[in-house]
Structure formats: structure tokens, C-alpha cells
Design an enzyme around this catalytic site. Structure first.
Site, PDB file in Angstrom:
ATOM      1  N   LYS A  62       2.544  32.099  30.913  1.00 35.09           N
ATOM      2  CA  LYS A  62       1.249  32.404  30.292  1.00 35.09           C
ATOM      3  C   LYS A  62       0.166  31.479  30.846  1.00 35.09           C
ATOM      4  CE  LYS A  62      -1.058  31.197  26.348  1.00 35.09           C
ATOM      5  NZ  LYS A  62      -2.361  31.459  26.934  1.00 35.09           N
TER       6      LYS A  62
ATOM      7  N   GLU B 160       3.905  18.279  29.854  1.00 41.54           N
ATOM      8  CA  GLU B 160       2.929  17.527  30.661  1.00 41.54           C
ATOM      9  C   GLU B 160       1.639  17.535  29.866  1.00 41.54           C
ATOM     10  OE1 GLU B 160       3.630  16.112  33.476  1.00 41.54           O
ATOM     11  OE2 GLU B 160       5.360  17.177  34.273  1.00 41.54           O
TER      12      GLU B 160
ATOM     13  N   CYS C 237      -6.040  15.867  33.850  1.00 47.56           N
ATOM     14  CA  CYS C 237      -5.240  15.069  32.909  1.00 47.56           C
ATOM     15  C   CYS C 237      -5.085  13.634  33.395  1.00 47.56           C
ATOM     16  CB  CYS C 237      -3.878  15.724  32.716  1.00 47.56           C
ATOM     17  SG  CYS C 237      -3.109  16.135  34.276  1.00 47.56           S
TER      18      CYS C 237
ATOM     19  N   GLU D 200      -9.078  11.220  25.088  1.00 51.07           N
ATOM     20  CA  GLU D 200      -9.268  12.003  26.307  1.00 51.07           C
ATOM     21  C   GLU D 200     -10.526  12.859  26.157  1.00 51.07           C
ATOM     22  OE1 GLU D 200      -6.555  15.274  27.140  1.00 51.07           O
ATOM     23  OE2 GLU D 200      -6.333  14.528  29.176  1.00 51.07           O
TER      24      GLU D 200
HETATM   25  P1  NAD Z   1      -4.286  23.512  25.433  1.00 45.27           P
HETATM   26  O1  NAD Z   1      -3.176  22.686  24.914  1.00 45.27           O
HETATM   27  O2  NAD Z   1      -5.332  23.954  24.489  1.00 45.27           O
HETATM   28  O3  NAD Z   1      -3.733  24.839  26.124  1.00 45.27           O
HETATM   29  C1  NAD Z   1      -2.754  24.788  27.141  1.00 45.27           C
HETATM   30  C2  NAD Z   1      -2.054  26.117  27.186  1.00 45.27           C
HETATM   31  O4  NAD Z   1      -1.335  26.280  25.960  1.00 45.27           O
HETATM   32  C3  NAD Z   1      -2.969  27.327  27.299  1.00 45.27           C
HETATM   33  O5  NAD Z   1      -2.329  28.320  28.071  1.00 45.27           O
HETATM   34  C4  NAD Z   1      -3.089  27.788  25.854  1.00 45.27           C
HETATM   35  O6  NAD Z   1      -3.398  29.153  25.723  1.00 45.27           O
HETATM   36  C5  NAD Z   1      -1.688  27.510  25.350  1.00 45.27           C
HETATM   37  N1  NAD Z   1      -1.606  27.319  23.897  1.00 45.27           N
HETATM   38  C6  NAD Z   1      -2.581  26.965  23.046  1.00 45.27           C
HETATM   39  N2  NAD Z   1      -2.116  26.899  21.786  1.00 45.27           N
HETATM   40  C7  NAD Z   1      -0.791  27.217  21.855  1.00 45.27           C
HETATM   41  C8  NAD Z   1       0.252  27.301  20.899  1.00 45.27           C
HETATM   42  N3  NAD Z   1       0.023  27.053  19.611  1.00 45.27           N
HETATM   43  N4  NAD Z   1       1.485  27.614  21.316  1.00 45.27           N
HETATM   44  C9  NAD Z   1       1.745  27.849  22.634  1.00 45.27           C
HETATM   45  N5  NAD Z   1       0.788  27.797  23.577  1.00 45.27           N
HETATM   46  C10 NAD Z   1      -0.467  27.474  23.199  1.00 45.27           C
HETATM   47  O7  NAD Z   1      -4.867  22.680  26.639  1.00 45.27           O
HETATM   48  P2  NAD Z   1      -6.054  23.084  27.575  1.00 45.27           P
HETATM   49  O8  NAD Z   1      -7.296  22.814  26.806  1.00 45.27           O
HETATM   50  O9  NAD Z   1      -5.849  24.421  28.177  1.00 45.27           O
HETATM   51  O10 NAD Z   1      -5.881  22.023  28.768  1.00 45.27           O
HETATM   52  C11 NAD Z   1      -6.370  20.762  28.691  1.00 45.27           C
HETATM   53  C12 NAD Z   1      -5.296  19.783  28.300  1.00 45.27           C
HETATM   54  O11 NAD Z   1      -4.196  19.903  29.207  1.00 45.27           O
HETATM   55  C13 NAD Z   1      -5.753  18.367  28.441  1.00 45.27           C
HETATM   56  O12 NAD Z   1      -5.311  17.626  27.320  1.00 45.27           O
HETATM   57  C14 NAD Z   1      -5.069  17.882  29.689  1.00 45.27           C
HETATM   58  O13 NAD Z   1      -4.865  16.510  29.747  1.00 45.27           O
HETATM   59  C15 NAD Z   1      -3.810  18.628  29.660  1.00 45.27           C
HETATM   60  N6  NAD Z   1      -3.240  18.746  31.015  1.00 45.27           N
HETATM   61  C16 NAD Z   1      -2.151  17.998  31.321  1.00 45.27           C
HETATM   62  C17 NAD Z   1      -1.613  18.045  32.601  1.00 45.27           C
HETATM   63  C18 NAD Z   1      -0.407  17.234  32.961  1.00 45.27           C
HETATM   64  O14 NAD Z   1       0.232  17.551  33.961  1.00 45.27           O
HETATM   65  N7  NAD Z   1      -0.066  16.214  32.198  1.00 45.27           N
HETATM   66  C19 NAD Z   1      -2.181  18.873  33.561  1.00 45.27           C
HETATM   67  C20 NAD Z   1      -3.284  19.631  33.222  1.00 45.27           C
HETATM   68  C21 NAD Z   1      -3.806  19.552  31.919  1.00 45.27           C
END
Ligand code: NAD
Length: 484
Positions: A177, A251, A285, A386
Site C-alpha cells: 500500500k 522503519e 526520516c 520530528e
Molecule cells: P504515516 O505513518 O502517517 O503513514 C505511513 C503509511 O501508513 C501510509 O501509507 C499510510 O496510509 C499508512 N497508514 C496510516 N495509518 C495507518 C494505519 N492505522 N494502519 C496501517 N497503515 C496506516 O506516515 P507518513 O506521514 O506517510 O510518513 C512520514 C513518517 O514516515 C515520518 O514520521 C517519517 O519519519 C517516517 N519515515 C520513516 C522512514 C524510515 O525508513 N525510518 C522512511 C520514510 C518515512
């Protein structure tokens, strides 16, 4: 490059695009202009169920493929992505806002990840162990079955590549997804490269995290969840996986320390600090969002950095010469502006930036000026939380011991960087920082073969390295006894 996108994208299930059963859709927009790019099918639990079933149906033959067969398919996929590098990069820029140059680096990374894991699987081996009574163990690695993968919007296809490549190499089928604000590159990947895979091996479901994401994580047919996203959502994903007794890797977020000693290579360090927080408009991130500068050079470094920030060309990532694009959407822009306000109220000194850019040229885009706060203390919210935007918090330090303590005084532990020409000091400092990836005299380097993942609330599990394949295997021991 001129791109002709479909007006409407379905879910990619069993090798074809199908509408959501509810018929519902959502739109994805260009964050630089506000223009609607396409309508996307909104998956519900029923659609996720279809995708998981299709993946299991495909698994019965996919698991029988040899490592060589899978490797060859993955090479073909990497070739398709490479041949369409400009196409995928342009889509990424349109949907996410990052500059074309940044998007090209992302897509090159996808190519590299597929080739790297295509190679890893050819060299991966089980083992044979002699045992008592003329017995021996054959220790085999078997794929898990159907795995769920959930990726964020900041590196849409690159993060998907980090996940798909090791899972496919190990012989699993996938339901993946993308984030709902950046689904296009993964859908186009499925359209162009997915045909190299047997139907059902790769399935893409699109929709909200709340409906589609939760249904996928909780589906009883899923044998592992790999999630990249925020720490809050990752915590829930981990809880659900724990209840279902399936392995998971997370991650998550970060607040990486970027540490500058007086004997640094000045221009390289300055550039790396700038790139480490303004790349992808700070939505990384592992962004070097906490800058620790030794007090002997603090004022000069901050002054020169502010000058660099002020000169950054912000704009539509499709235009040449643009160094920083918009934030991904309005919500993210509002979050970042809120943190800028918090920084001012906390008493940090706003050296440059701090505003949304609203001049006519910027249309309806979500642009924020590169922002630098000085005289920050490590306990301020802008140093602990963050922000995920182009906002840097600069903190002075006086000794190695002090800076190590401050760097570790964070709930996160994803990455960090140290600049010094004293190799002893460099190794001493990076070794003592609690983070999964430390750069010494460089920053933001993630080629395939570089394990990436966090300590503490930045998650666990490692990606982009051959060890990632272990997360997609289960081990079967066959104890054989030979009659004498
Ligand atoms: P998010 O957690 O809101 O969403 C990430 C993904 O999870 C999206 O596809 C979203 O639709 C899905 N999602 C949201 N709620 C969900 C649920 N309840 N159950 C299952 N899936 C769900 O994060 P974001 O805003 O898309 O991305 C930013 C965050 O991602 C930041 O905190 C960043 O640090 C982190 N990030 C981490 C890495 C890493 O490798 N550590 C890499 C990129 C981004």
C-alpha cells in the site's frame, strides 16, 4: 518530459487494474500547483481481502521458482525501471513535489535495489550441520507466503523498492500500500514492471491508512508486515502484528544529530548540513534536523549556513535550477508552520526563513522558506520532535562528552553525522551515538548494501542490505538420521 497519466487508477490485483468494490475514489494532487493529477480507487477491507487471496493463489507456484528464475525476473524489472527513469522521476515530482534531480536519485535507487537483491538471492545459502548418531540437519530457508508492505509519501517508489525487492527475492508474494497522497509511481510501476511477474505475485492496494492500511495489517492471511511511516502509526501496526503472531519490521521517525567539530572540512560540512535538512524539503526520516556545532565555530557556521539557506531556489521541482520543492500537502505544511511558531515561542532565535511562500509564482503550492533556528537548547520541542520539514535547529556544544550526551538525549535513534578530520575522534563519537546509521564526513548516503533502520523509537529491522532477506524467510530444519 510530457506525461500522460490515466484519469483514473484502479487497484492492481492479480495482474490487472480493477475498481474498488465500493466504487469510491480519492484524488491525488500536485503539491506545487494544487492541480488534480488523477482519481485513485479507494480500497476497503473487501478489496484488501481479494488482493490477499490473489497473492496466496499465486504463491503456490511462485514459491517453487528457483533463485535464478526470480533473480532474472528482478533484473528485467530493474531494466524496465531504468529505461523509464525519466518517466518515473517526472511522476514522482508531480505527485510528491520533490525536485526532478531528487526524484531521479530515488528511481536510480529502485533500479539498484532490484539488482542488488537479484544478486543476493543467487549467493544466499542454507546450511548443513552434522549431529550426533550419524544424523545431520539441513537448515532451509523458506519464504513466508503473503506479506503486507506499507510505505510513506516522502520516498514513494524508493521505499517501495526497498521493500519489494528483498521480499520477491526470498520468494514471497506481496500486497503493498502506497501513501494516499503519492500513489502514482507505485501504480505505474505495477503497470509497467508488474507484467514481468506472474499474476498475483505483486498487488497494490490504495486508500486511506485508516481503512485500507488497517485492513491490510490485520488481515489473517498476512504472514509479515513491513511498515515505514510515523512512530505513532507504526506502534499500532506492531500491536496488531503482535496479536496476530506475525513478524513485523518498522522503519519510523527520526531526529538525527548532525555534529560539526572545528576541524571539519568546512565547505563540505556546510553543504552536507544544508542538503541534510533541505533535501526533499526536509521530509526525510533521517534528516539532520538537530545541528550541533562546536562553540568555537558556532557563530560563523550559523551565519554562513543562513546565507546558504537564503539563496536556495525554492519552486516547482519540474523546473530546472530548483533546489527545493514544496511540502507534500497542506496538512504537512500546516504542521511545519506550527512548529516554526513553537520554536519562536520557546525562545529560539529565528535566523532565516519561517514563512510560507505565497508570491504569485507559487500558485496554490505548499512552499515554506528554508528555516534556521539558532540558540536552540536540546530540550526544546523543536529539538526533540520530528518536524518533517525544512526547519533546522542549531545547538552549540563545548565538548565531545557533552555533544554525545545531547545527541543521545532523544526518543529517536535513526541516523546521524559527524564531521571531523581527526579519525580517532570521529570513530569515538559515532560509536557512542545510539543510532542505526552514522555517517562520518558525509551525510545522506544510502546505496543498496547499507543497512538502514533505527534504534529506540525509530523502529527495528534493517532494510537495503542482504540481511533484510532474512526478515522474509522462515527457517525449516530437517533433522536426518542415517541408519548405519
Ligand atoms: P504515516 O505513518 O502517517 O503513514 C505511513 C503509511 O501508513 C501510509 O501509507 C499510510 O496510509 C499508512 N497508514 C496510516 N495509518 C495507518 C494505519 N492505522 N494502519 C496501517 N497503515 C496506516 O506516515 P507518513 O506521514 O506517510 O510518513 C512520514 C513518517 O514516515 C515520518 O514520521 C517519517 O519519519 C517516517 N519515515 C520513516 C522512514 C524510515 O525508513 N525510518 C522512511 C520514510 C518515512
Amino acid at each position: 518530459m510530457d506525461i500522460k497519466l490515466e484519469k483514473m487508477y484502479g487497484l492492481f490485483i492479480n495482474g490487472e487494474f480493477v475498481p474498488a468494490q465500493s466504487g469510491r475514489t480519492f484524488k491525488t494532487c500536485n503539491p506545487a500547483t494544487g492541480e488534480v493529477l488523477a482519481q485513485i480507487a479507494m480500497a476497503s477491507a473487501d478489496d484488501v481481502d481479494c488482493a490477499v487471496k490473489a497473492a496466496w493463489a499465486a504463491f503456490s507456484s511462485w514459491k517453487k521458482t528457483t533463485a535464478r528464475e526470480r533473480s532474472e525476473i528482478m533484473w528485467k524489472i530493474s531494466d524496465i525501471v531504468e529505461e523509464n527513469l525519466e518517466y518515473f522521476s517526472t511522476i514522482e515530482t508531480l505527485d510528491n513535489g520533490k525536485t526532478l534531480e531528487e526524484a531521479r536519485a530515488d528511481i536510480t535507487d529502485v533500479v539498484d535495489q532490484f539488482r542488488y537483491f537479484a544478486g543476493c538471492i543467487r549467493t544466499d545459502e542454507g546450511s548443513y550441520v552434522e549431529q550426533d548418531n550419524h544424523g545431520f540437519n539441513i537448515i532451509r530457508k523458506e519464504p513466508l507466503g503473503v506479506v503486507a508492505q506499507i510505505v510513506p509519501w516522502n520516498y514513494p517508489l524508493s521505499m517501495a523498492g526497498w521493500k519489494m525487492a528483498p521480499a520477491l527475492a526470498a520468494g514471497n508474494c506481496i500486497v503493498i500500500k502506497p501513501a494516499s497522497n503519492t500513489p502514482l509511481s507505485l501504480l505505474e510501476f505495477a503497470r509497467l514492471a508488474g507484467k514481468e511477474l506472474p499474476n498475483g505475485v505483486l498487488n497494490v492496494v490504495t486508500g486511506s491508512g485508516h481503512d485500507c492500511g488497517e485492513a491490510l495489517t490485520a488481515h489473517p492471511g498476512i504472514r509479515k508486515v513491513a511498515f515505514t511511516g510515523s512512530t505513532d502509526v507504526g506502534t499500532g501496526v506492531g500491536e496488531t502484528a503482535g496479536k496476530n503472531m506475525i513478524p513485523f519490521t518498522l522503519e519510523l521517525g527520526g531526529k538525527s544529530a548532525h555534529i560539526i567539530f572545528p576541524d571539519c572540512q568546512w565547505d563540505r560540512a556546510l553543504n552536507a548540513v544544508k542538503g541534510g535538512i533541505l533535501g526533499c524539503a526536509g521530509q526525510i526520516c533521517s534528516a539532520g534536523s538537530r545541528l550541533f556545532v562546536h562553540k568555537d565555530i558556532y557563530d560563523k557556521f550559523v551565519e554562513e549556513l543562513a546565507d546558504c539557506f537564503a539563496k536556495v531556489r525554492v519552486g516547482n521541482g519540474l523546473e530546472s535550477g530548483i533546489e527545493m520543492g514544496p511540502l507534500v500537502d497542506e496538512r504537512q505544511m500546516e504542521t511545519v508552520l506550527k512548529y516554526i511558531d513553537i520554536g519562536i515561542k520557546e525562545g529560539a532565535r529565528l535566523v532565516t526563513g519561517g514563512r510560507r511562500i505565497t508570491e504569485k509564482f507559487y500558485n496554490e503550492g505548499f512552499f515554506i522558506e528554508p528555516t534556521l533556528f539558532a540558540d536552540v537548547t536540546n530540550h526544546m520541542r523543536i529539538a526533540q520532535e520530528e518536524i518533517f520539514g525544512p526547519v533546522l535547529s542549531a545547538i552549540p556544544f563545548t565538548s565531545e562528552k557533552e555533544v554525545i550526551e545531547m545527541a543521545n538525549d532523544s526518543p529517536y535513534g535513526l541516523a546521524g553525522g559527524v564531521w571531523t578530520q581527526d579519525i580517532n575522534r570521529g570513530i569515538r563519537v559515532v560509536s557512542q551515538i545510539d543510532a542505526g546509521l552514522m555517517w562520518l564526513n558525509t551525510f545522506d548516503m544510502y546505496p543498496a548494501g547499507t543497512p538502514f533502520g533505527g534504534y529506540k523509537k525509530s523502529g527495528f529491522g534493517r532494510e537495503a542490505h542482504k540481511m533484510t532477506m532474512e526478515e522474509y524467510f522462515q527457517v525449516k530444519t530437517i533433522y536426518v538420521s542415517i541408519e548405519e
